[in-house]
Design an enzyme around this catalytic site. Sequence first.
Site, PDB file in Angstrom:
ATOM      1  N   ASP A  56     -31.721 -16.620  31.330  1.00 25.29           N
ATOM      2  CA  ASP A  56     -31.389 -15.613  30.318  1.00 25.29           C
ATOM      3  C   ASP A  56     -31.439 -16.177  28.904  1.00 25.29           C
ATOM      4  O   ASP A  56     -31.501 -15.433  27.928  1.00 25.29           O
ATOM      5  CB  ASP A  56     -30.002 -15.015  30.575  1.00 25.29           C
ATOM      6  CG  ASP A  56     -30.043 -13.929  31.641  1.00 25.29           C
ATOM      7  OD1 ASP A  56     -31.136 -13.371  31.867  1.00 25.29           O
ATOM      8  OD2 ASP A  56     -28.997 -13.647  32.237  1.00 25.29           O
ATOM      9  N   HIS A  78      -3.953   3.072  -3.574  1.00 25.04           N
ATOM     10  CA  HIS A  78      -4.182   2.661  -2.185  1.00 25.04           C
ATOM     11  C   HIS A  78      -3.516   1.325  -1.867  1.00 25.04           C
ATOM     12  O   HIS A  78      -2.724   1.235  -0.933  1.00 25.04           O
ATOM     13  CB  HIS A  78      -5.685   2.556  -1.895  1.00 25.04           C
ATOM     14  CG  HIS A  78      -5.997   1.913  -0.580  1.00 25.04           C
ATOM     15  ND1 HIS A  78      -5.964   2.600   0.613  1.00 25.04           N
ATOM     16  CD2 HIS A  78      -6.325   0.630  -0.252  1.00 25.04           C
ATOM     17  CE1 HIS A  78      -6.264   1.775   1.600  1.00 25.04           C
ATOM     18  NE2 HIS A  78      -6.489   0.570   1.098  1.00 25.04           N
ATOM     19  N   HIS A  97     -27.602 -15.717  25.724  1.00 26.91           N
ATOM     20  CA  HIS A  97     -26.568 -15.500  26.735  1.00 26.91           C
ATOM     21  C   HIS A  97     -25.797 -16.771  27.092  1.00 26.91           C
ATOM     22  O   HIS A  97     -24.826 -16.700  27.843  1.00 26.91           O
ATOM     23  CB  HIS A  97     -27.196 -14.918  28.012  1.00 26.91           C
ATOM     24  CG  HIS A  97     -27.516 -13.461  27.920  1.00 26.91           C
ATOM     25  ND1 HIS A  97     -28.256 -12.921  26.901  1.00 26.91           N
ATOM     26  CD2 HIS A  97     -27.166 -12.421  28.731  1.00 26.91           C
ATOM     27  CE1 HIS A  97     -28.376 -11.619  27.092  1.00 26.91           C
ATOM     28  NE2 HIS A  97     -27.714 -11.285  28.172  1.00 26.91           N
ATOM     29  N   ASP A 102      -9.668   6.744   7.379  1.00 29.70           N
ATOM     30  CA  ASP A 102     -11.122   6.626   7.337  1.00 29.70           C
ATOM     31  C   ASP A 102     -11.588   5.257   7.815  1.00 29.70           C
ATOM     32  O   ASP A 102     -12.599   5.135   8.510  1.00 29.70           O
ATOM     33  CB  ASP A 102     -11.624   6.850   5.903  1.00 29.70           C
ATOM     34  CG  ASP A 102     -11.426   8.275   5.423  1.00 29.70           C
ATOM     35  OD1 ASP A 102     -11.945   9.190   6.067  1.00 29.70           O
ATOM     36  OD2 ASP A 102     -10.753   8.462   4.395  1.00 29.70           O
ATOM     37  N   GLY A 103     -10.847   4.218   7.441  1.00 28.09           N
ATOM     38  CA  GLY A 103     -11.255   2.871   7.819  1.00 28.09           C
ATOM     39  C   GLY A 103     -11.284   2.674   9.322  1.00 28.09           C
ATOM     40  O   GLY A 103     -12.192   2.030   9.863  1.00 28.09           O
ATOM     41  N   PHE A 146     -20.184 -13.077  25.263  1.00 24.29           N
ATOM     42  CA  PHE A 146     -19.868 -11.781  24.670  1.00 24.29           C
ATOM     43  C   PHE A 146     -18.380 -11.621  24.360  1.00 24.29           C
ATOM     44  O   PHE A 146     -17.953 -10.561  23.901  1.00 24.29           O
ATOM     45  CB  PHE A 146     -20.383 -10.651  25.560  1.00 24.29           C
ATOM     46  CG  PHE A 146     -21.880 -10.687  25.722  1.00 24.29           C
ATOM     47  CD1 PHE A 146     -22.696 -10.916  24.627  1.00 24.29           C
ATOM     48  CD2 PHE A 146     -22.461 -10.534  26.963  1.00 24.29           C
ATOM     49  CE1 PHE A 146     -24.076 -10.978  24.763  1.00 24.29           C
ATOM     50  CE2 PHE A 146     -23.843 -10.592  27.113  1.00 24.29           C
ATOM     51  CZ  PHE A 146     -24.656 -10.816  26.005  1.00 24.29           C
ATOM     52  N   GLU A 170     -17.135  -4.337  25.167  1.00 20.53           N
ATOM     53  CA  GLU A 170     -16.313  -5.547  25.273  1.00 20.53           C
ATOM     54  C   GLU A 170     -15.128  -5.527  24.309  1.00 20.53           C
ATOM     55  O   GLU A 170     -14.003  -5.884  24.694  1.00 20.53           O
ATOM     56  CB  GLU A 170     -17.167  -6.798  24.999  1.00 20.53           C
ATOM     57  CG  GLU A 170     -18.295  -7.038  25.983  1.00 20.53           C
ATOM     58  CD  GLU A 170     -19.594  -6.365  25.563  1.00 20.53           C
ATOM     59  OE1 GLU A 170     -20.624  -6.634  26.204  1.00 20.53           O
ATOM     60  OE2 GLU A 170     -19.571  -5.583  24.593  1.00 20.53           O
ATOM     61  N   GLY A 217      -3.350  -3.676  11.687  1.00 16.26           N
ATOM     62  CA  GLY A 217      -3.849  -4.212  10.434  1.00 16.26           C
ATOM     63  C   GLY A 217      -5.359  -4.288  10.504  1.00 16.26           C
ATOM     64  O   GLY A 217      -6.053  -3.692   9.669  1.00 16.26           O
ATOM     65  N   PRO A 218      -5.921  -5.016  11.498  1.00 17.07           N
ATOM     66  CA  PRO A 218      -7.371  -4.939  11.710  1.00 17.07           C
ATOM     67  C   PRO A 218      -7.738  -3.502  12.098  1.00 17.07           C
ATOM     68  O   PRO A 218      -7.396  -3.039  13.185  1.00 17.07           O
ATOM     69  CB  PRO A 218      -7.619  -5.918  12.864  1.00 17.07           C
ATOM     70  CG  PRO A 218      -6.441  -6.836  12.850  1.00 17.07           C
ATOM     71  CD  PRO A 218      -5.296  -5.979  12.418  1.00 17.07           C
ATOM     72  N   HIS A 254     -20.372 -16.800  33.638  1.00 15.92           N
ATOM     73  CA  HIS A 254     -21.607 -17.304  33.053  1.00 15.92           C
ATOM     74  C   HIS A 254     -21.254 -18.216  31.877  1.00 15.92           C
ATOM     75  O   HIS A 254     -21.532 -17.937  30.734  1.00 15.92           O
ATOM     76  CB  HIS A 254     -22.531 -16.156  32.639  1.00 15.92           C
ATOM     77  CG  HIS A 254     -23.001 -15.321  33.802  1.00 15.92           C
ATOM     78  ND1 HIS A 254     -22.130 -14.663  34.632  1.00 15.92           N
ATOM     79  CD2 HIS A 254     -24.251 -15.055  34.255  1.00 15.92           C
ATOM     80  CE1 HIS A 254     -22.812 -14.010  35.570  1.00 15.92           C
ATOM     81  NE2 HIS A 254     -24.100 -14.252  35.369  1.00 15.92           N
ATOM     82  N   HIS A 274       0.845  -1.195   0.000  1.00 17.32           N
ATOM     83  CA  HIS A 274       0.000   0.000   0.000  1.00 17.32           C
ATOM     84  C   HIS A 274       0.882   1.248   0.000  1.00 17.32           C
ATOM     85  O   HIS A 274       1.273   1.738   1.070  1.00 17.32           O
ATOM     86  CB  HIS A 274      -0.904   0.007   1.230  1.00 17.32           C
ATOM     87  CG  HIS A 274      -1.829  -1.165   1.318  1.00 17.32           C
ATOM     88  ND1 HIS A 274      -1.399  -2.436   1.653  1.00 17.32           N
ATOM     89  CD2 HIS A 274      -3.169  -1.264   1.107  1.00 17.32           C
ATOM     90  CE1 HIS A 274      -2.433  -3.253   1.654  1.00 17.32           C
ATOM     91  NE2 HIS A 274      -3.516  -2.577   1.327  1.00 17.32           N
ATOM     92  N   HIS A 314      -1.993  -0.897   7.118  1.00 22.30           N
ATOM     93  CA  HIS A 314      -1.680  -1.263   5.743  1.00 22.30           C
ATOM     94  C   HIS A 314      -0.592  -0.356   5.164  1.00 22.30           C
ATOM     95  O   HIS A 314       0.120  -0.743   4.247  1.00 22.30           O
ATOM     96  CB  HIS A 314      -2.937  -1.191   4.867  1.00 22.30           C
ATOM     97  CG  HIS A 314      -3.650   0.113   4.939  1.00 22.30           C
ATOM     98  ND1 HIS A 314      -4.638   0.361   5.867  1.00 22.30           N
ATOM     99  CD2 HIS A 314      -3.528   1.252   4.209  1.00 22.30           C
ATOM    100  CE1 HIS A 314      -5.096   1.591   5.702  1.00 22.30           C
ATOM    101  NE2 HIS A 314      -4.430   2.151   4.709  1.00 22.30           N
TER     102      HIS A 314
END
Length: 669
Positions: A470, A261, A474, A155-156, A438, A412, A114-115, A462, A26, A66
């Site tokens: 629940d 890009h 859950h 932006d990402g 979660f 989370e 990266g993420p 839990h 990139h 990137h």
Amino acid sequence: MPSRKELANAIRALSMDAVQKAKSGHPGAPMGMADIAEVLWRDYLNHNPTDPSWINRDRFVLSNGHGSMLLYSLLHLSGYDLGIEDLKNFRQLHSRTPGHPEYGYAPGVETTTGPLGQGLANAVGMALAEKALAGQFNRDGHDVIDHYTYTFLGDGCLMEGISHEVCSLAGTLGLGKLICFYDDNGISIDGEVEGWFTDDTPKRFEAYGWQVIPGVDGHNADAIKQAIEQARGNTSQPTLICCKTIIGYGAPNKQGKEECHGAPLGDDEIAGARQALGWTHEPFVVPEDIYAAWSAKEKGAALQQAWSEKFAAYQQAHPELAGELLRRSAGKLPEDFAAKADAYIAECQAKGETIASRKASQNSINAYAPLLPELLGGSADLAGSNLTIWKGSKGVSKEDADGNYIYYGVREFGMSAIMNGVALHGGFIPYGATFLVFMEYARNAVRMAALMKQRSILVYTHDSIGLGEDGPTHQPIEQLANLRTTPNMSTWRPCDAVESAVAWKSAITREDGPSALIFSRQNLPHQPRDAEQVANIEKGGYILKDCAGQPDLILIATGSEVGLAVASAEALTAQGHKVRVVSMPSTDVFDKQDFHYRQQVLPLEVSARIAIEAAHQDFWYKYVGLDGRIVGMSTFGESAPANLLFEEFGFTVDNVVAQAQDLLDSLDA
């Protein structure tokens, strides 16, 4: 002396050359942000290339990872141990310059990015760690922890939902030494972002309580300097500097377009860019005067020396605090921790309480936290259910920095990624909690903790259909298998207070990765053990109940199902069967034991095996074999009281006995 443009063009040239050689990468972001990087790194960033682990260095995070060649170029030019051959090996197997920045590959890379959005979250964690560490250690006239966290983002990063979670919390906590540079170039992979990203970003961040500096020309050094000065002048709010830039700046036909890009520019476009930028040098060639102007070695050594002198005065005035800061920054535990933890574990065995393992977890925190001031706890708005608050908990707030507990709110994903930043910063061992189901919201941050091998403690309560009314939204089913199959993750599901205490000790003492601690809502019976059995818990799996001679059948269980396994073994024994019960709170730890120990616990000669766990059954075939049986879940749960659910899904003595009899009969046939 080279001009600022020439210095920035060195970044552009190295970036486009490396991407072209790799035939992948990139180039657009590095070329567009080069001017911002030049001003920040040469005029403001406090760092020492010869000592990348200096405690009080500024942290720099490239959230839009990137654009990794921007970071690699900066590290190379400023004098880190990252040579021109490393840049030539960009994106190649076993190189120190992978496609996205990877923590541990090259000095000066503070985190894996990266993420999108998670680098920003890590930066929030680093700024939070700086604030809390300064609150705990600085004293009048001795500001030994005093540095900034800078991050580049695009932006990402802002489109990702995690940016809302972490930036909202950063504003609430007043992380005033966090300065973020938004690369507002209007381009993402699909083209011009106006079709899918029309947020009023300045107003959004103002609503979070940030200082926002809009409309900065990202190619004007004076404007960039003015913005940074304004940002650094406000230490009560985090700052977002909105920089208008041209992606692929200098590429005559591709700048400002999506084409630059995520793909090499091509030889002709690079030749045109060299001409447009006035860069006349061959690929990967940087003139010595530009290297000299970029080098931060001398300046960095002087900065660290000045800090060392300041720390020496602090050490003289506050020797105990200084020693603690050095110990914690090195990631070392107190020398007596292991012995005191073992004493607490023995105390739990002697006490023999029947309690929920989430309560046993809280008791463990209360026992260990006074020994470990580096524990920085938290929960995603479930402290009363996760039981993560202990007697000495004190919240970190905008006004009060010296606490040891973070109220993360319902965030989370943000919590887990912030914890990664805290761990990477150093000085703390973070733990954070939510319901096990979660974990799914936080999954990618959990994966990043494992990828970076960070000591982060993930508390999940839990843990099964045992949470009852629940209902299936859950009730976790597949999450345990997910955690257990994640490389570098250590997962514990203890069956009582003793195993819970061992699990916490293991997570705290582990230095090469995160740990997931899985706890029940419902009460669990105490299991009698001798001293050898207690010692064997830390091996991940051990013989809890045994028979004379070689067993006919082995029952393997974890957590709340260990009690069921013991009761089932008693019933089978009464029928004349020889039964062994193996408690396996941590499969990954058990798998690391030597063959002799594993053979001692699960002898290959005994093929009749049943695994019992109120989670997805498929994980357990590796221990029981294709001919074994698994009492587990293959569907989602239902909404009902826990006792009815366990009966409905076969977690009963009658069902285990029936499965055992059928298995033994089939093997005898």
